[in-house]
Scaffold this active site. Sequence first.
Site, PDB file in Angstrom:
ATOM      1  N   ASP A   1       0.885  -1.154   0.000  1.00  0.00           N
ATOM      2  CA  ASP A   1       0.000   0.000   0.000  1.00  0.00           C
ATOM      3  C   ASP A   1       0.937   1.221   0.000  1.00  0.00           C
ATOM      4  O   ASP A   1       2.121   1.090   0.330  1.00  0.00           O
ATOM      5  CB  ASP A   1      -0.829  -0.068   1.294  1.00  0.00           C
TER       6      ASP A   1
ATOM      7  N   ASP B   1       0.044   5.044   0.965  1.00  0.00           N
ATOM      8  CA  ASP B   1      -0.085   6.085   1.989  1.00  0.00           C
ATOM      9  C   ASP B   1      -0.092   5.493   3.390  1.00  0.00           C
ATOM     10  O   ASP B   1      -0.874   4.588   3.688  1.00  0.00           O
ATOM     11  CB  ASP B   1      -1.366   6.897   1.737  1.00  0.00           C
TER      12      ASP B   1
ATOM     13  N   ASP C   1      -1.377  -0.380   5.957  1.00  0.00           N
ATOM     14  CA  ASP C   1      -1.537   0.258   7.276  1.00  0.00           C
ATOM     15  C   ASP C   1      -2.976   0.232   7.763  1.00  0.00           C
ATOM     16  O   ASP C   1      -3.248   0.520   8.921  1.00  0.00           O
ATOM     17  CB  ASP C   1      -1.110   1.730   7.207  1.00  0.00           C
TER      18      ASP C   1
HETATM   19  N1  LIG Z   1     -12.013  10.587  -0.508  1.00  0.00           N
HETATM   20  C1  LIG Z   1     -11.287  10.320   0.584  1.00  0.00           C
HETATM   21  N2  LIG Z   1     -10.041   9.858   0.431  1.00  0.00           N
HETATM   22  C2  LIG Z   1      -9.348   9.630   1.553  1.00  0.00           C
HETATM   23  C3  LIG Z   1      -9.844   9.840   2.829  1.00  0.00           C
HETATM   24  N3  LIG Z   1      -8.906   9.517   3.726  1.00  0.00           N
HETATM   25  C4  LIG Z   1      -7.831   9.129   3.032  1.00  0.00           C
HETATM   26  N4  LIG Z   1      -8.080   9.207   1.725  1.00  0.00           N
HETATM   27  C5  LIG Z   1      -7.205   8.915   0.592  1.00  0.00           C
HETATM   28  O1  LIG Z   1      -7.085   7.529   0.443  1.00  0.00           O
HETATM   29  C6  LIG Z   1      -5.832   7.254  -0.128  1.00  0.00           C
HETATM   30  C7  LIG Z   1      -5.153   6.163   0.693  1.00  0.00           C
HETATM   31  O2  LIG Z   1      -4.212   5.537  -0.101  1.00  0.00           O
HETATM   32  P1  LIG Z   1      -3.536   4.127   0.272  1.00  0.00           P
HETATM   33  O3  LIG Z   1      -2.211   4.180  -0.418  1.00  0.00           O
HETATM   34  O4  LIG Z   1      -3.401   4.073   1.738  1.00  0.00           O
HETATM   35  O5  LIG Z   1      -4.425   3.070  -0.278  1.00  0.00           O
HETATM   36  C8  LIG Z   1      -5.027   8.543  -0.165  1.00  0.00           C
HETATM   37  O6  LIG Z   1      -5.067   9.072  -1.449  1.00  0.00           O
HETATM   38  C9  LIG Z   1      -5.799   9.439   0.766  1.00  0.00           C
HETATM   39  O7  LIG Z   1      -5.712  10.792   0.405  1.00  0.00           O
HETATM   40  C10 LIG Z   1     -11.167  10.310   2.940  1.00  0.00           C
HETATM   41  O8  LIG Z   1     -11.689  10.522   4.044  1.00  0.00           O
HETATM   42  N5  LIG Z   1     -11.846  10.541   1.798  1.00  0.00           N
HETATM   43 MG   LIG Z   2      -2.543   3.309   3.384  1.00  0.00          MG
END
Ligand SMILES: Nc1nc2c(ncn2[C@@H]2O[C@H](COP(=O)(O)O)[C@@H](O)[C@H]2O)c(=O)[nH]1
Ligand SMILES: [Mg+2]
Length: 637
Positions: free
Chosen positions: A142, A144, A471
């Site tokens: 993953d 983020d 995570d």
């Molecule tokens: N639309 C929303 N996107 C969100 C939120 N919280 C996080 N995020 C986005 O998800 C991905 C997570 O990526 P990963 O690599 O962990 O799969 C990242 O782009 C965040 O910005 C939310 O509340 N709403």
């Molecule tokens: Mg993540």
Amino acid sequence: MATLLSSGIVRMTTTTTTFVLKSAGLFKAKGFGGGSSSLFHPHHRQHMDKRRTLKAVTNSNSFSSSSNTNRAKKKATTSDDVEKRQRMTHMAKVRASFSPSSSSSSTEEKMFTVQHNLESLSDKIFCNRSLPMKSIRSVGFDMDYTLAMYKPETFERLVYTKTIAKLVSHYGYPKEILKSFQFDETYMVRGLVIDKKRGNVLKMDRHNYVKVVVHGFKAVSTEERLMTYCDSSKVGTSFTGNEYQAMDTLFALAEAYLFCQLVEMKDLVMIDEKKKKNKEYEKLTNVSYHQMFDEIRKSVDLCHRDGSLKTEVAKDPAKYIVPDESLKELLTTLKTSGRSVFLLTNSLFDYTNVVMNFLISGKTGEEKNLDWLEYFDSVFVGSMKPNFFTQDNNIIFEVDAKTYMLKNTDSGGPLTPIGGSDIDHVSAPSSSKPGDGENTYDSKVYQGGSYVHLMDSLGISRGSDVLYVGDHIFGDILRSKKTLGWRTMLIVPEMDHELEVLEETREEGVLDELKQLRERRDELDYKLQKIIFEEKRQKEKEKMAKTSEEMKMVEQLEKDFETAKLEHRKKTKEYHERFHWVWGALMKSGYQNSRFAHQVERYACVYTSKVSNMLRYSPEASFRAFSDTMPHDDSSP
Ligand SMILES: Nc1nc2c(ncn2[C@@H]2O[C@H](COP(=O)(O)O)[C@@H](O)[C@H]2O)c(=O)[nH]1
Ligand SMILES: [Mg+2]
């Protein structure tokens, strides 16, 4: 997420995953285990100077130093600096003396598991379910909060600030909050649950028994806590559903903090007749806690979607993301060991390109290139996890990494790069699909799709051949493991702080002391109850009154028990406050495992504080679970 616009062009918006919230301050609060009220004083925060993500990044000198500077600033006003420094020196010594050979693994285990440079517990990968890496053919990551660790003091603050702006402009919250609200990124922790209806934040143990409650920032008394949360006919047993929001991700911490602040502000407005009549506070007088939370949630969601956050990170990734100098080595090591390596993220390609450039080569802005793609066999962006793991008919797009164009759809359209303008072009549909052997360097990036496409692209058919590192306990780990049988590694950056305090307290003998106090307390309790019960039976039989001797004995036992109980309670509270002055240890709730720990135990095959810890083990290592224990296993008569 791809949205079909009226023009027939598919435009990337952003990802949707359900996430949650968080908050802080100096307020009156109850202690652990429902002890007496105490003032939350800044002094208490000394225990938090090495907290979760800050400590998760020991692989980054620059970050550590900036965090330390911040922390040092925070601590400058406390009188405990000297003591703190002594403690840190002590810990450095403990670390230096730690060696893998002191671990309790058997000789056989050591033969199979090559652990190198394990300098401290925070370098370790912990195992819930045995994982022989030999059986793993593909390792996925993953992005983020897994590969990219965000700096709480800048990133969470950014989420917080941008969300406040939206609350004011979109939902009519008082403008005052733009200036008066201050963010404390150390207050909230993962694993808590928001009670939207009551404006509370809860910490629970593994039985979903609510152990700590704050309303706003004010600790809720034991009596009130028990009255509200111990009647399952009122609150249910699972704390799921629309009334509750679990804080499963670090993305959720800023919003939870904001919720507490607004709850507190609303409460103050409601008891102030002047403010209640003031137009500026009209929103707060009319809104329920529940609606307030939902509006915060929507505002945060919007920030993730409309580029408010991503544009800022793209401008200066170093400000928000911890560099990881070992990542290239890790990915190369996995590849040369014969595994395929993939990236599976809910972020879209434009943002993924920003983050991965920064992580792999430190490149930003115009310098960015696509070299980082060489480290991966497949890259899936905008994946919509957890649906990615459960639905096999999701639309898949091929992403042209050079132009950000989407292909492979009937009406494929361009992705608007961060800061760019719409590209007025629709690409021709492509007939290639993942795994058909026709993918070129540029075409191994996909948007959407499902596990079927991913496994196909890697030539893998068995779920147990895949190890996925993520995570998010629900977004990354639970479904991939339960539905697909993938093996899972959970990244828990908070472990660094947790383990450091654990090591410290173990060294100081605090854990042993607590165990003894607990045993003494229980022993006295059993004795007392037994005597009272037997006496009652006896007296009923013989209709005799208690002798003064007997009365004295019971009185003494009662006194001893009360003393033991208070001492145990006091020491337990102090122990927990060393982890976090409000929430205690992440993995414990009282002396039980916390709800969060329970989830980690159930869903993650292995867990560790940071991805780079994988480099400390051979790619062929076997991670072995300790044998399960039940209370009777280590008991004595
Ligand atoms: N639309 C929303 N996107 C969100 C939120 N919280 C996080 N995020 C986005 O998800 C991905 C997570 O990526 P990963 O690599 O962990 O799969 C990242 O782009 C965040 O910005 C939310 O509340 N709403
Ligand atoms: Mg993540």
